[in-house]
Write a protein that holds these residues in place. Structure first.
Motif, PDB file in Angstrom:
ATOM      1  N   UNK A  48     -13.313 -20.176  13.660  1.00 31.22           N
ATOM      2  CA  UNK A  48     -12.947 -19.445  14.868  1.00 31.22           C
ATOM      3  C   UNK A  48     -11.477 -19.024  14.752  1.00 31.22           C
ATOM      4  N   UNK A  49     -11.274 -17.800  14.296  1.00 29.89           N
ATOM      5  CA  UNK A  49      -9.924 -17.299  14.058  1.00 29.89           C
ATOM      6  C   UNK A  49      -9.089 -17.298  15.336  1.00 29.89           C
ATOM      7  N   UNK A  50      -9.676 -16.933  16.467  1.00 28.96           N
ATOM      8  CA  UNK A  50      -8.945 -16.890  17.736  1.00 28.96           C
ATOM      9  C   UNK A  50      -8.526 -18.291  18.175  1.00 28.96           C
ATOM     10  N   UNK A  51      -9.423 -19.254  18.039  1.00 27.91           N
ATOM     11  CA  UNK A  51      -9.093 -20.635  18.415  1.00 27.91           C
ATOM     12  C   UNK A  51      -7.958 -21.173  17.544  1.00 27.91           C
ATOM     13  N   UNK A  52      -8.001 -20.856  16.256  1.00 27.22           N
ATOM     14  CA  UNK A  52      -6.942 -21.283  15.339  1.00 27.22           C
ATOM     15  C   UNK A  52      -5.609 -20.662  15.749  1.00 27.22           C
ATOM     16  N   UNK A  53      -5.638 -19.376  16.072  1.00 27.06           N
ATOM     17  CA  UNK A  53      -4.423 -18.671  16.490  1.00 27.06           C
ATOM     18  C   UNK A  53      -3.836 -19.305  17.758  1.00 27.06           C
ATOM     19  N   UNK A  54      -4.698 -19.641  18.711  1.00 24.59           N
ATOM     20  CA  UNK A  54      -4.242 -20.275  19.952  1.00 24.59           C
ATOM     21  C   UNK A  54      -3.618 -21.645  19.674  1.00 24.59           C
ATOM     22  N   UNK A  55      -4.211 -22.401  18.768  1.00 26.61           N
ATOM     23  CA  UNK A  55      -3.684 -23.720  18.432  1.00 26.61           C
ATOM     24  C   UNK A  55      -2.307 -23.597  17.783  1.00 26.61           C
ATOM     25  N   UNK A  56      -2.146 -22.626  16.904  1.00 30.19           N
ATOM     26  CA  UNK A  56      -0.846 -22.420  16.256  1.00 30.19           C
ATOM     27  C   UNK A  56       0.197 -22.018  17.290  1.00 30.19           C
ATOM     28  N   UNK A  57      -0.176 -21.146  18.221  1.00 31.21           N
ATOM     29  CA  UNK A  57       0.758 -20.739  19.275  1.00 31.21           C
ATOM     30  C   UNK A  57       1.163 -21.937  20.134  1.00 31.21           C
ATOM     31  N   UNK A  58       0.199 -22.792  20.466  1.00 32.50           N
ATOM     32  CA  UNK A  58       0.494 -23.973  21.286  1.00 32.50           C
ATOM     33  C   UNK A  58       1.435 -24.918  20.543  1.00 32.50           C
ATOM     34  N   UNK A  59       1.217 -25.119  19.260  1.00 35.83           N
ATOM     35  CA  UNK A  59       2.099 -25.988  18.470  1.00 35.83           C
ATOM     36  C   UNK A  59       3.504 -25.397  18.344  1.00 35.83           C
ATOM     37  N   UNK A  60       3.579 -24.098  18.170  1.00 30.73           N
ATOM     38  CA  UNK A  60       4.886 -23.440  18.086  1.00 30.73           C
ATOM     39  C   UNK A  60       5.638 -23.575  19.400  1.00 30.73           C
ATOM     40  N   UNK A  61       4.928 -23.411  20.516  1.00 31.56           N
ATOM     41  CA  UNK A  61       5.559 -23.564  21.832  1.00 31.56           C
ATOM     42  C   UNK A  61       6.033 -25.004  22.035  1.00 31.56           C
ATOM     43  N   UNK A  62       5.240 -25.972  21.615  1.00 34.82           N
ATOM     44  CA  UNK A  62       5.633 -27.375  21.728  1.00 34.82           C
ATOM     45  C   UNK A  62       6.873 -27.654  20.881  1.00 34.82           C
ATOM     46  N   UNK A  63       6.902 -27.111  19.668  1.00 30.29           N
ATOM     47  CA  UNK A  63       8.060 -27.292  18.795  1.00 30.29           C
ATOM     48  C   UNK A  63       9.318 -26.735  19.458  1.00 30.29           C
ATOM     49  N   UNK A  64       9.217 -25.555  20.044  1.00 31.22           N
ATOM     50  CA  UNK A  64      10.360 -24.932  20.711  1.00 31.22           C
ATOM     51  C   UNK A  64      10.818 -25.781  21.887  1.00 31.22           C
TER      52      UNK A  64
END
Length: 103
Positions: A48-64
């Motif tokens: 699920x490319x969209x789910x993967x993209x959302x997970x990466x965005x969430x991790x990036x936001x958490x890192x920030x």
């Protein structure tokens, strides 16, 4: 789970495949030693490319968020924290097992 000799497995391969399709597992042996396992193929969830993209965005936001609230950490600091956590965990296990604090 049944075991079957290699010669017999070759002779009855179609039957063994049908059993695998029904969900059964069979161990194949050579000279009474297990060498292979015949198992049913399980369905893999589709990528699920969209789910993967959302997970990466969430991790990036958490890192920030963590960087802004706590600052950045070096690799050495992270390693040190992991080691401290492991030492605390080991100490808790030791106390639970012996009722005493290790020396």
């Amino acid at each position: 789970m049944e075991s079957i000799g290699l010669f017999e497995a070759k002779t009855h391969l179609s039957e063994l495949i049908a059993r695998a399709e029904r969900g059964e597992e069979v161990i194949i042996t050579r000279h009474n030693k297990p060498v292979a396992k015949l198992v049913p193929v399980t369905e893999q969830p589709s990528f699920d490319r969209e789910r993967r993209h959302q997970a990466i965005q969430a991790l990036t936001a958490l890192q920030t968020e963590l960087s802004q609230s706590h600052g950045t950490m070096t690799t050495d600091e992270i390693v040190s924290l992991v080691r401290e956590g492991r030492e605390e965990r080991d100490e808790q296990i030791w106390r639970g097992a012996t009722g005493a604090k290790p020396t």
